[in-house]
Design a protein around this motif. Structure first.
Motif, PDB file in Angstrom:
ATOM      1  N   PHE A  36     -17.944  65.021  53.789  1.00 47.03           N
ATOM      2  CA  PHE A  36     -18.868  64.817  54.880  1.00 47.03           C
ATOM      3  C   PHE A  36     -18.505  66.319  55.753  1.00 47.03           C
ATOM      4  O   PHE A  36     -18.767  66.828  56.307  1.00 47.03           O
ATOM      5  CB  PHE A  36     -18.548  63.665  55.453  1.00 47.03           C
ATOM      6  CG  PHE A  36     -18.593  63.684  56.758  1.00 47.03           C
ATOM      7  CD1 PHE A  36     -20.176  63.341  58.018  1.00 47.03           C
ATOM      8  CD2 PHE A  36     -17.762  63.279  57.459  1.00 47.03           C
ATOM      9  CE1 PHE A  36     -20.849  63.838  59.273  1.00 47.03           C
ATOM     10  CE2 PHE A  36     -17.417  63.373  59.468  1.00 47.03           C
ATOM     11  CZ  PHE A  36     -18.881  63.537  59.819  1.00 47.03           C
ATOM     12  N   ALA A  37     -16.671  65.491  55.367  1.00 48.28           N
ATOM     13  CA  ALA A  37     -16.107  67.026  56.061  1.00 48.28           C
ATOM     14  C   ALA A  37     -16.426  68.041  56.037  1.00 48.28           C
ATOM     15  O   ALA A  37     -16.870  69.006  57.144  1.00 48.28           O
ATOM     16  CB  ALA A  37     -14.368  66.169  56.696  1.00 48.28           C
ATOM     17  N   ASN A  38     -16.755  68.783  54.688  1.00 51.10           N
ATOM     18  CA  ASN A  38     -17.142  69.799  54.824  1.00 51.10           C
ATOM     19  C   ASN A  38     -18.325  70.402  54.351  1.00 51.10           C
ATOM     20  O   ASN A  38     -18.581  71.726  53.682  1.00 51.10           O
ATOM     21  CB  ASN A  38     -16.171  70.038  53.656  1.00 51.10           C
ATOM     22  CG  ASN A  38     -14.474  69.410  53.087  1.00 51.10           C
ATOM     23  OD1 ASN A  38     -13.885  70.053  54.179  1.00 51.10           O
ATOM     24  ND2 ASN A  38     -13.570  68.632  51.947  1.00 51.10           N
ATOM     25  N   ARG A  39     -18.924  69.162  54.493  1.00 51.26           N
ATOM     26  CA  ARG A  39     -19.920  69.595  54.124  1.00 51.26           C
ATOM     27  C   ARG A  39     -20.868  70.091  52.616  1.00 51.26           C
ATOM     28  O   ARG A  39     -21.264  71.364  52.549  1.00 51.26           O
ATOM     29  CB  ARG A  39     -21.535  70.517  55.158  1.00 51.26           C
ATOM     30  CG  ARG A  39     -21.452  69.627  56.880  1.00 51.26           C
ATOM     31  CD  ARG A  39     -22.085  69.851  57.306  1.00 51.26           C
ATOM     32  NE  ARG A  39     -23.591  70.664  57.053  1.00 51.26           N
ATOM     33  CZ  ARG A  39     -24.659  70.196  57.004  1.00 51.26           C
ATOM     34  NH1 ARG A  39     -24.258  69.111  57.185  1.00 51.26           N
ATOM     35  NH2 ARG A  39     -25.448  71.018  56.670  1.00 51.26           N
ATOM     36  N   ALA A 112     -24.759  70.953  61.062  1.00 55.17           N
ATOM     37  CA  ALA A 112     -23.130  70.393  61.568  1.00 55.17           C
ATOM     38  C   ALA A 112     -22.859  70.192  62.382  1.00 55.17           C
ATOM     39  O   ALA A 112     -23.660  70.607  63.292  1.00 55.17           O
ATOM     40  CB  ALA A 112     -22.137  70.928  60.892  1.00 55.17           C
ATOM     41  N   PRO A 113     -22.155  69.048  62.997  1.00 51.60           N
ATOM     42  CA  PRO A 113     -21.259  68.521  63.487  1.00 51.60           C
ATOM     43  C   PRO A 113     -20.816  69.982  64.775  1.00 51.60           C
ATOM     44  O   PRO A 113     -20.366  70.617  64.101  1.00 51.60           O
ATOM     45  CB  PRO A 113     -20.422  68.131  63.820  1.00 51.60           C
ATOM     46  CG  PRO A 113     -21.129  67.299  62.721  1.00 51.60           C
ATOM     47  CD  PRO A 113     -21.532  68.416  61.605  1.00 51.60           C
ATOM     48  N   ASP A 114     -21.702  70.164  66.232  1.00 45.50           N
ATOM     49  CA  ASP A 114     -20.654  71.504  66.789  1.00 45.50           C
ATOM     50  C   ASP A 114     -19.035  71.264  67.627  1.00 45.50           C
ATOM     51  O   ASP A 114     -18.832  69.907  67.153  1.00 45.50           O
ATOM     52  CB  ASP A 114     -21.971  71.953  68.211  1.00 45.50           C
ATOM     53  CG  ASP A 114     -22.198  71.346  69.048  1.00 45.50           C
ATOM     54  OD1 ASP A 114     -21.486  70.272  69.617  1.00 45.50           O
ATOM     55  OD2 ASP A 114     -23.163  70.798  69.693  1.00 45.50           O
ATOM     56  N   ILE A 115     -18.785  71.872  67.891  1.00 43.33           N
ATOM     57  CA  ILE A 115     -17.242  70.961  68.887  1.00 43.33           C
ATOM     58  C   ILE A 115     -17.101  69.923  69.763  1.00 43.33           C
ATOM     59  O   ILE A 115     -16.527  70.083  69.823  1.00 43.33           O
ATOM     60  CB  ILE A 115     -16.225  72.535  69.172  1.00 43.33           C
ATOM     61  CG1 ILE A 115     -15.170  73.109  69.190  1.00 43.33           C
ATOM     62  CG2 ILE A 115     -17.460  73.281  70.555  1.00 43.33           C
ATOM     63  CD1 ILE A 115     -14.214  72.861  68.417  1.00 43.33           C
ATOM     64  N   GLU A 180     -32.419  66.530  71.393  1.00 41.50           N
ATOM     65  CA  GLU A 180     -32.925  67.066  69.931  1.00 41.50           C
ATOM     66  C   GLU A 180     -32.034  66.667  69.704  1.00 41.50           C
ATOM     67  O   GLU A 180     -31.932  67.056  67.933  1.00 41.50           O
ATOM     68  CB  GLU A 180     -32.936  68.652  70.868  1.00 41.50           C
ATOM     69  CG  GLU A 180     -31.514  69.527  70.444  1.00 41.50           C
ATOM     70  CD  GLU A 180     -31.116  69.038  72.736  1.00 41.50           C
ATOM     71  OE1 GLU A 180     -29.611  69.422  72.684  1.00 41.50           O
ATOM     72  OE2 GLU A 180     -31.361  68.178  73.218  1.00 41.50           O
ATOM     73  N   SER A 181     -30.166  66.365  69.915  1.00 40.04           N
ATOM     74  CA  SER A 181     -29.407  65.785  68.536  1.00 40.04           C
ATOM     75  C   SER A 181     -29.853  64.359  68.319  1.00 40.04           C
ATOM     76  O   SER A 181     -28.712  63.692  67.454  1.00 40.04           O
ATOM     77  CB  SER A 181     -28.324  65.444  69.142  1.00 40.04           C
ATOM     78  OG  SER A 181     -27.422  67.333  69.745  1.00 40.04           O
ATOM     79  N   PHE A 182     -30.604  63.925  67.907  1.00 38.78           N
ATOM     80  CA  PHE A 182     -31.275  62.885  67.868  1.00 38.78           C
ATOM     81  C   PHE A 182     -31.087  62.096  66.482  1.00 38.78           C
ATOM     82  O   PHE A 182     -30.568  61.649  65.883  1.00 38.78           O
ATOM     83  CB  PHE A 182     -32.721  62.161  67.832  1.00 38.78           C
ATOM     84  CG  PHE A 182     -33.122  60.241  67.712  1.00 38.78           C
ATOM     85  CD1 PHE A 182     -32.805  59.837  68.406  1.00 38.78           C
ATOM     86  CD2 PHE A 182     -34.234  60.587  66.405  1.00 38.78           C
ATOM     87  CE1 PHE A 182     -33.049  58.910  68.256  1.00 38.78           C
ATOM     88  CE2 PHE A 182     -34.257  59.399  65.952  1.00 38.78           C
ATOM     89  CZ  PHE A 182     -33.817  58.400  66.727  1.00 38.78           C
ATOM     90  N   ASP A 183     -31.480  63.493  65.560  1.00 34.26           N
ATOM     91  CA  ASP A 183     -31.123  62.906  64.190  1.00 34.26           C
ATOM     92  C   ASP A 183     -29.773  63.005  63.394  1.00 34.26           C
ATOM     93  O   ASP A 183     -28.705  62.445  62.750  1.00 34.26           O
ATOM     94  CB  ASP A 183     -31.978  63.995  63.196  1.00 34.26           C
ATOM     95  CG  ASP A 183     -33.303  64.195  63.209  1.00 34.26           C
ATOM     96  OD1 ASP A 183     -33.471  62.247  64.197  1.00 34.26           O
ATOM     97  OD2 ASP A 183     -33.877  64.714  63.320  1.00 34.26           O
ATOM     98  N   LEU A 184     -28.558  63.866  64.596  1.00 35.74           N
ATOM     99  CA  LEU A 184     -27.231  64.497  63.622  1.00 35.74           C
ATOM    100  C   LEU A 184     -26.587  62.380  64.509  1.00 35.74           C
ATOM    101  O   LEU A 184     -25.729  62.181  63.782  1.00 35.74           O
ATOM    102  CB  LEU A 184     -27.088  65.596  64.931  1.00 35.74           C
ATOM    103  CG  LEU A 184     -25.347  65.265  64.504  1.00 35.74           C
ATOM    104  CD1 LEU A 184     -25.168  65.759  62.899  1.00 35.74           C
ATOM    105  CD2 LEU A 184     -24.759  66.917  65.630  1.00 35.74           C
ATOM    106  N   VAL A 185     -27.278  62.453  65.119  1.00 33.34           N
ATOM    107  CA  VAL A 185     -26.233  61.441  66.059  1.00 33.34           C
ATOM    108  C   VAL A 185     -27.276  60.081  65.030  1.00 33.34           C
ATOM    109  O   VAL A 185     -25.707  59.402  64.754  1.00 33.34           O
ATOM    110  CB  VAL A 185     -26.842  61.455  67.901  1.00 33.34           C
ATOM    111  CG1 VAL A 185     -26.630  59.445  67.687  1.00 33.34           C
ATOM    112  CG2 VAL A 185     -26.170  61.987  68.611  1.00 33.34           C
TER     113      VAL A 185
END
Lengths: 222, 271
Positions: A36-39, A112-115, A180-185
């Motif tokens: 997960f951390a490194n995708r 990837a999750p951003d900063i 717009e981040s719905f899927d990521l969240v």
């Protein structure tokens, strides 16, 4: 020499298989959180494929336990050892499944999750660290039948719960501000949930250890 | 909350049951010596009415001695000395004026090996009532049928009541011995390893029978078969070297015994 040397050997073999299952679950969880951390999608696929080993070992523990009960008619602590071993095996098998779920969620992460999500990722890592420690200490508590250690393991779940509710709240805020981040969240939320459930299942392991030793039920999940 | 309420309800039921259960035998500070050998040491046991009390323990622990003391059969062993009391229905069976015959009428016994008399099935069962002066054929017929039914063997022997009892199988002979015991309408039945000489099916038949009999009688059973004690008894006493190590509900003994020696014995770690 014990008069039930063969039975004691078989009990020991059962315990060894349980240790193996715990190790498989622990490795899968560790690998999934790294992936997960490194995708690392290749690692994710490996985790999904390797879960079959944990499933087979789990089935083997079930069969061995049933056979041991049928052949040796254990009572008292011996019986609790086998039945609790069976229940603990179910918890570990579940933990291995959560590792698979984390791998699947990682695959589903489209970006990837951003900063801005660094704190979320840090929290998930912390949740993993505590869960992993619980897993290792829980196994130790089972092997040494140490109820104080079992209690300590259960207490560690509070930290995972705290991180879980903190992270969930943050994720909701992000979702509100960035629809717009719905899927990521959603995937992060699921991963957070899988880690929280992992810790709950290890708390069950700790409760089973207490029952094994004392023959009494204690709800350590509260 | 629900858990606490459940526990409290169980506790209340326990107390209620303890209040209402009558004690058949109260053993107080019983000691027994065979010559120099101290075979029973400070035994304190309460045997409740309409319950099955199992006595378990390794060979030579005193369990058979104990139940043979309950009907004073142990008196027959030369050089036996006892101290302490066994109150049967409130009276000390060691009292000088206690009539042993009366005690043995109230307390029947079944032994390890079936020991029918070399007589017909009918005469085996009618033997006790005849000794007690019953001569009326009709009454004897009734007693024989009732006892054989009570021992769950009537259907198997009703057509051959006058055949010799030796022609029966081991399991049937043992049930006949139980019928013989029931014929004198006892209050208590002592059983000294009643199934150890029987095949598994006969054993299960006797076990089922014993569980039915407890509705009418109080039963004390010595057994080497721990699973049998676990299956059928309400209370279990664990004897070791002439002492009672633990006496408790059977459920407790076979799940969470209090004494390590009990745990070691029931899990087969020694004995």
């Amino acid at each position: 020499m014990s008069v039930r040397e063969k039975f004691d050997d078989e009990l020991q073999q059962l315990q060894n298989k349980l240790v193996d299952l715990c190790n498989l679950a622990q490795q899968a969880l560790e690998k999934s959180i790294r992936a997960f951390a490194n995708r690392d999608l290749n690692a994710c696929i490996e985790i999904i494929d390797d879960d079959n080993d944990a499933d087979l070992l789990y089935e083997e523990i079930n069969d061995d336990s049933i056979l041991l009960i049928a052949k040796q008619q254990p009572v008292a602590r011996d019986l609790r050892k086998i039945v609790m071993g069976l229940k603990i095996a179910t918890e570990y098998e579940r933990v291995a499944d959560f590792a698979v779920n984390i791998a699947k969620s990682t695959i589903r992460l489209e970006k990837a999750p951003d900063i801005s999500m660094k704190h979320i990722i840090d929290n998930l890592m912390k949740m993993y660290d505590v869960s992993n420690e619980m897993l290792m200490e829980g196994l130790k508590a089972y092997r040494t039948e140490d109820i104080h250690l079992a209690k300590k393991v259960a207490d560690m779940d509070d930290e995972v719960d705290r991180l879980y509710s903190e992270t969930i709240k943050e994720l909701f805020v992000i979702n509100q501000n960035n629809p717009e981040s719905f899927d990521l969240v959603t995937q992060l939320l699921l991963i957070c949930r899988y880690l929280e459930r992992t810790a709950d299942h290890i708390t069950n392991v700790a409760e089973n250890v207490v029952y094994l030793v004392k023959g009494k039920h204690f709800d350590l999940n509260q | 909350m629900a858990m606490t309420a459940k526990k409290e309800r169980e506790r209340a039921t326990d107390i209620q049951e303890k209040k209402t259960k009558n004690i058949v035998y109260k053993t107080k500070e019983l000691n027994l010596w065979y010559g120099e050998k101290h075979a029973l040491k400070n035994i304190n046991l309460d045997i409740a009415e309409n319950e099955i009390t199992a006595i378990i323990g390794p060979s030579g622990c005193g369990k058979s001695t104990y139940i043979k003391t309950l009907n004073r059969m142990v008196d027959l062993v030369p050089g036996v000395k006892t101290s302490g009391e066994i109150l049967y229905r409130g009276r000390n069976i060691f009292d000088k004026d206690y009539e042993v015959e009366e005690l043995r009428t109230r307390v029947g016994m079944v032994f390890q090996n079936p020991n029918p008399f070399p007589k017909s099935i009918y005469d085996n069962v009618a033997y006790g009532p005849r000794i007690h002066g019953i001569r009326d054929k009709k009454i004897l017929d009734q007693i024989v049928e009732k006892s054989l039914r009570g021992a769950a063997i009537w259907d198997e022997v009703k057509d051959r009541l006058h055949d010799n009892a030796y022609g029966l199988s081991g399991g049937q002979q043992q049930r006949l011995c139980i019928a013989r015991c029931l014929a004198i309408e006892p209050d208590v039945i002592l059983m000294d390893e009643p199934t150890s000489a029987l095949d598994p099916i006969s054993t299960l038949k006797i076990e089922e029978l014993v569980q039915e009999l407890k509705n009418e009688f109080s039963i004390i059973i010595v057994t080497h078969n721990m699973q049998q004690a676990a299956r059928i008894s309400d209370k279990t006493a664990f004897f070791l070297n002439g002492e009672v190590i633990e006496f408790d509900d059977t459920d407790k003994i076979f799940s969470t015994p209090s004494d390590q020696r009990t745990e070691d014995y029931i899990t087969g770690r020694f004995g």
